[in-house]
Motif scaffolding. Sequence first.
Motif, mmCIF file in Angstrom:
data_model
loop_
_atom_site.group_PDB
_atom_site.id
_atom_site.type_symbol
_atom_site.label_atom_id
_atom_site.label_comp_id
_atom_site.label_asym_id
_atom_site.label_seq_id
_atom_site.Cartn_x
_atom_site.Cartn_y
_atom_site.Cartn_z
ATOM 1 N N SER A 194 0.730 -1.427 0.029
ATOM 2 C CA SER A 194 0.125 0.292 0.006
ATOM 3 C C SER A 194 0.957 1.140 -0.081
ATOM 4 N N LEU A 195 2.096 1.006 0.385
ATOM 5 C CA LEU A 195 3.038 2.614 0.351
ATOM 6 C C LEU A 195 3.711 2.654 -0.968
ATOM 7 N N ASP A 196 3.429 3.970 -1.299
ATOM 8 C CA ASP A 196 3.992 4.395 -2.456
ATOM 9 C C ASP A 196 5.506 4.335 -2.549
ATOM 10 N N GLU A 197 6.099 4.510 -3.665
ATOM 11 C CA GLU A 197 7.779 4.254 -3.827
ATOM 12 C C GLU A 197 8.397 4.993 -2.883
ATOM 13 N N SER A 198 8.244 6.365 -2.841
ATOM 14 C CA SER A 198 8.991 7.369 -2.098
ATOM 15 C C SER A 198 8.920 6.792 -0.646
ATOM 16 N N THR A 199 7.735 6.451 0.002
ATOM 17 C CA THR A 199 7.677 6.207 1.327
ATOM 18 C C THR A 199 8.201 5.007 1.552
ATOM 19 N N PHE A 200 8.146 4.027 0.787
ATOM 20 C CA PHE A 200 8.853 2.871 1.092
ATOM 21 C C PHE A 200 10.376 2.970 1.035
ATOM 22 N N SER A 215 13.507 -10.851 -15.945
ATOM 23 C CA SER A 215 13.493 -12.077 -16.387
ATOM 24 C C SER A 215 13.908 -13.428 -15.513
ATOM 25 N N GLU A 216 14.562 -12.932 -14.484
ATOM 26 C CA GLU A 216 14.687 -13.882 -13.554
ATOM 27 C C GLU A 216 13.707 -14.192 -12.479
ATOM 28 N N ILE A 217 12.672 -13.431 -12.682
ATOM 29 C CA ILE A 217 11.580 -13.691 -11.571
ATOM 30 C C ILE A 217 10.390 -14.170 -12.516
ATOM 31 N N ASP A 218 10.558 -14.122 -13.812
ATOM 32 C CA ASP A 218 9.369 -14.602 -14.702
ATOM 33 C C ASP A 218 9.059 -15.930 -14.493
ATOM 34 N N ILE A 268 6.723 -4.958 -4.902
ATOM 35 C CA ILE A 268 6.113 -3.743 -4.469
ATOM 36 C C ILE A 268 6.375 -2.528 -5.180
ATOM 37 N N ASN A 269 5.392 -2.065 -5.696
ATOM 38 C CA ASN A 269 5.569 -0.879 -6.795
ATOM 39 C C ASN A 269 6.132 -1.393 -7.967
ATOM 40 N N ASN A 270 5.624 -2.391 -8.316
ATOM 41 C CA ASN A 270 6.135 -3.096 -9.510
ATOM 42 C C ASN A 270 7.811 -3.262 -9.702
ATOM 43 N N LYS A 271 8.340 -3.210 -8.617
ATOM 44 C CA LYS A 271 9.948 -2.983 -8.568
ATOM 45 C C LYS A 271 10.823 -3.469 -7.637
ATOM 46 N N TYR A 272 10.099 -3.882 -6.360
ATOM 47 C CA TYR A 272 10.855 -4.058 -5.135
ATOM 48 C C TYR A 272 10.226 -5.596 -4.649
ATOM 49 N N LYS A 279 14.248 -10.405 12.950
ATOM 50 C CA LYS A 279 13.269 -9.126 13.045
ATOM 51 C C LYS A 279 13.982 -7.854 12.331
ATOM 52 N N LYS A 280 15.198 -7.739 12.643
ATOM 53 C CA LYS A 280 15.927 -6.552 12.102
ATOM 54 C C LYS A 280 16.850 -6.667 10.775
ATOM 55 N N ASN A 281 16.939 -7.765 10.217
ATOM 56 C CA ASN A 281 17.980 -7.592 8.915
ATOM 57 C C ASN A 281 17.180 -7.761 7.792
ATOM 58 N N TYR A 282 17.348 -6.507 7.080
ATOM 59 C CA TYR A 282 16.359 -6.356 6.006
ATOM 60 C C TYR A 282 17.307 -6.235 4.607
ATOM 61 N N PHE A 283 16.641 -6.816 3.540
ATOM 62 C CA PHE A 283 17.401 -6.388 2.152
ATOM 63 C C PHE A 283 16.413 -6.430 1.089
ATOM 64 N N ILE A 284 16.819 -5.285 0.170
ATOM 65 C CA ILE A 284 15.650 -5.075 -1.042
ATOM 66 C C ILE A 284 16.298 -5.514 -2.154
ATOM 67 N N LEU A 285 15.528 -6.374 -2.947
ATOM 68 C CA LEU A 285 15.783 -6.700 -4.213
ATOM 69 C C LEU A 285 15.309 -5.715 -5.180
ATOM 70 N N VAL A 286 15.971 -5.289 -6.105
ATOM 71 C CA VAL A 286 15.345 -4.152 -7.245
ATOM 72 C C VAL A 286 15.314 -4.790 -8.480
ATOM 73 N N VAL A 287 13.984 -5.191 -8.961
ATOM 74 C CA VAL A 287 13.933 -5.802 -10.237
ATOM 75 C C VAL A 287 14.058 -4.723 -11.248
ATOM 76 N N LYS A 288 14.898 -4.902 -12.124
ATOM 77 C CA LYS A 288 14.812 -4.067 -13.301
ATOM 78 C C LYS A 288 14.242 -4.755 -14.553
ATOM 79 N N SER A 289 13.545 -3.989 -15.355
ATOM 80 C CA SER A 289 13.002 -4.433 -16.452
ATOM 81 C C SER A 289 13.989 -4.620 -17.740
#
Length: 289
Positions: A194-200, A215-218, A268-272, A279-289
Amino acid sequence: ITVNYMMAKESVKKRLSPDEKEGMSFTEFTYQLVQGYDFLYLFQNFNCTLQMGGSDQWGNITTGTELIRRIGGGKGYALTCPLITKADGTKFGKTEGGNIWLDAHRTSPYKFYQYWLNTSDEDAEKYIKIFTFLSKNEIEDLIIEQSQAPHLRILQKRLAQEISILVHSKEVYENAVIASSILFGKSTSSDLKSLDESTFLDVFDGVPKAEISKSEIDNGLDMIGALAAKTGFLGSNGEARRELKQNAISVNKEKIKEDYLIKETDLINNKYVLLQRGKKNYFILVVKS
């Protein structure tokens, strides 16, 4: 404006006194001319007759009213309020660092909300009187509640609510609350989406990232690849398997098993995609078209 007029300002006389060790620079001395001209320009071009500021700006503002009288042939007015300071004695303003802006492009609504939420008890008690329209009785009741249960941060929450709604909107405030709960409380995948990209990006500012191609997640990206082989979030494939078996891995705040595949529906936002260990270790996958 004569030098005599400028020297007569209380703010100048204090800085030029024998007790003042640092003295006053030429820039500081002539600043009143720049600010005064600014007021004159606004008066002549935009019919601006009132300048407001902190009490430390009184001398600079009244230089503007004098220019308006002498050059503009009109009247300008000055309105100042007691200088707002933080608990540590520093000024509340952009020159002190850690500043916030009303403009959402300069300070995002999420960071704006977090700023007020994270103020000290002492500052919150002061700011809620200055920056909100709550009644005296409401504020006194909140202060009593705060003193009885300071860990609940009742003052800070109400301050953040009132000023976020005032500056942005109720909807924006509610989104900021949801965003805060994602890091500090219970939340779901739908909350994240529900978050917009900027807030995320604000919420997860500073979290490490890795890029993968769409293509790696297709056909679905396996979790070993997502955690280690493709991203380096975890040190090795073996570590990734251990964490998965211990049920320590989440995708978009939802616990997953070793056979889980990351697909386009996870974006998330068609990209993340948000990965999490514990609980506290995060990592973001950025999916490039």
